[in-house]
Design a protein around this motif. Sequence first.
Motif, PDB file in Angstrom:
ATOM      1  N   SER A  33      -6.591  -8.649   6.682  1.00  0.00           N
ATOM      2  CA  SER A  33      -6.290  -9.536   7.811  1.00  0.00           C
ATOM      3  C   SER A  33      -6.376  -8.823   9.153  1.00  0.00           C
ATOM      4  CB  SER A  33      -4.883 -10.126   7.642  1.00  0.00           C
ATOM      5  OG  SER A  33      -3.909  -9.104   7.659  1.00  0.00           O
ATOM      6  N   GLY A  34      -6.599  -7.494   9.110  1.00  0.00           N
ATOM      7  CA  GLY A  34      -6.705  -6.736  10.349  1.00  0.00           C
ATOM      8  C   GLY A  34      -5.410  -6.076  10.784  1.00  0.00           C
ATOM      9  N   LYS A  35      -4.365  -6.229   9.996  1.00  0.00           N
ATOM     10  CA  LYS A  35      -3.084  -5.621  10.343  1.00  0.00           C
ATOM     11  C   LYS A  35      -3.143  -4.114  10.110  1.00  0.00           C
ATOM     12  CE  LYS A  35       1.855  -5.692   9.220  1.00  0.00           C
ATOM     13  NZ  LYS A  35       2.914  -6.263   8.343  1.00  0.00           N
ATOM     14  N   GLY A  49      -6.118  13.546   6.107  1.00  0.00           N
ATOM     15  CA  GLY A  49      -6.012  12.261   5.437  1.00  0.00           C
ATOM     16  C   GLY A  49      -5.744  11.159   6.447  1.00  0.00           C
ATOM     17  N   ALA A  50      -6.133   9.950   6.093  1.00  0.00           N
ATOM     18  CA  ALA A  50      -5.967   8.817   7.010  1.00  0.00           C
ATOM     19  C   ALA A  50      -4.499   8.671   7.422  1.00  0.00           C
ATOM     20  CB  ALA A  50      -6.455   7.541   6.351  1.00  0.00           C
ATOM     21  N   SER A  51      -4.284   8.390   8.701  1.00  0.00           N
ATOM     22  CA  SER A  51      -2.923   8.241   9.224  1.00  0.00           C
ATOM     23  C   SER A  51      -2.502   6.774   9.318  1.00  0.00           C
ATOM     24  CB  SER A  51      -2.816   8.883  10.603  1.00  0.00           C
ATOM     25  OG  SER A  51      -3.721   8.276  11.504  1.00  0.00           O
ATOM     26  N   GLN A  52      -3.460   5.858   9.048  1.00  0.00           N
ATOM     27  CA  GLN A  52      -3.130   4.436   9.067  1.00  0.00           C
ATOM     28  C   GLN A  52      -4.103   3.684   8.171  1.00  0.00           C
ATOM     29  OE1 GLN A  52      -3.553   3.573  13.274  1.00  0.00           O
ATOM     30  NE2 GLN A  52      -5.706   3.093  13.067  1.00  0.00           N
ATOM     31  N   LYS A  53      -3.691   2.495   7.754  1.00  0.00           N
ATOM     32  CA  LYS A  53      -4.577   1.657   6.951  1.00  0.00           C
ATOM     33  C   LYS A  53      -4.658   0.273   7.580  1.00  0.00           C
ATOM     34  CE  LYS A  53      -0.896   0.402   3.676  1.00  0.00           C
ATOM     35  NZ  LYS A  53      -0.498   0.400   2.239  1.00  0.00           N
TER      36      LYS A  53
END
Length: 231
Positions: free
Chosen positions: A86-88, A78-82
């Motif tokens: 705004s690109g944050k 699963g994704a570890s970041q989102k």
Amino acid sequence: FRSNIKWEVKICKTPAMCVVETFKKAHEWKPDFLTFWNVDFDMTKIMEAFERRNINPADVFCDPIVPREYRYFEYIRGASQKVTASGKVTPIKPAARWHTVDCPASFYIVDAMCAFRQIRTGQPERQSYALDAILKAELDGKIQKLKFEEANHVKGAEWHIFMQRHFELEYVVYNLFDCICVELLDEKTKDLCTAMPSAAAMSDYRKFNSQPRRTCDKLHYFVLQRGKVMG
């Protein structure tokens, strides 16, 4: 606590063979779910053990009735970041990730830790989703991971190394009870036996962490039952 657990113990020569024998039994029993608590840790160790022994994961994870030429296996983290509009970039906590094991088997492999959190979306975030913390909270402090006084002076990963070197039998008992604890927890919460299947409804379990996708599936079947299709 009383449990319906009936378990068997088998001694193997290598970690890889422990996994192979476990999955042989799982294919024989054909449960609805095969579960881990924090599956990413276990799956990483399993893959490392298989690589050392040159074992094809597909031959272990897939149901034996599947012909060899049709077996396949993929572990999708699963994704570890989102990333916001705004690109944050913000990290996703381990319990909020949703890992998928893609292989033809009679059971679905699910991370019980992630399922526990996902089922309680909307509730206040727990301070910790470690198994011991959840056991203490959900089972009224009556059941927790085993502790050994002789190893109280050791912490973290060193604790496991110390136990394996000096208290082999006790460490086996510790690991067995970890599995029993997860079963006891589900007998109390009904997460995997009731809540997760009911909430997923007609959606594939790999979509379980996405409420919009599950809602879309429901809408699709809603209009299909009325003689129409989504366009």
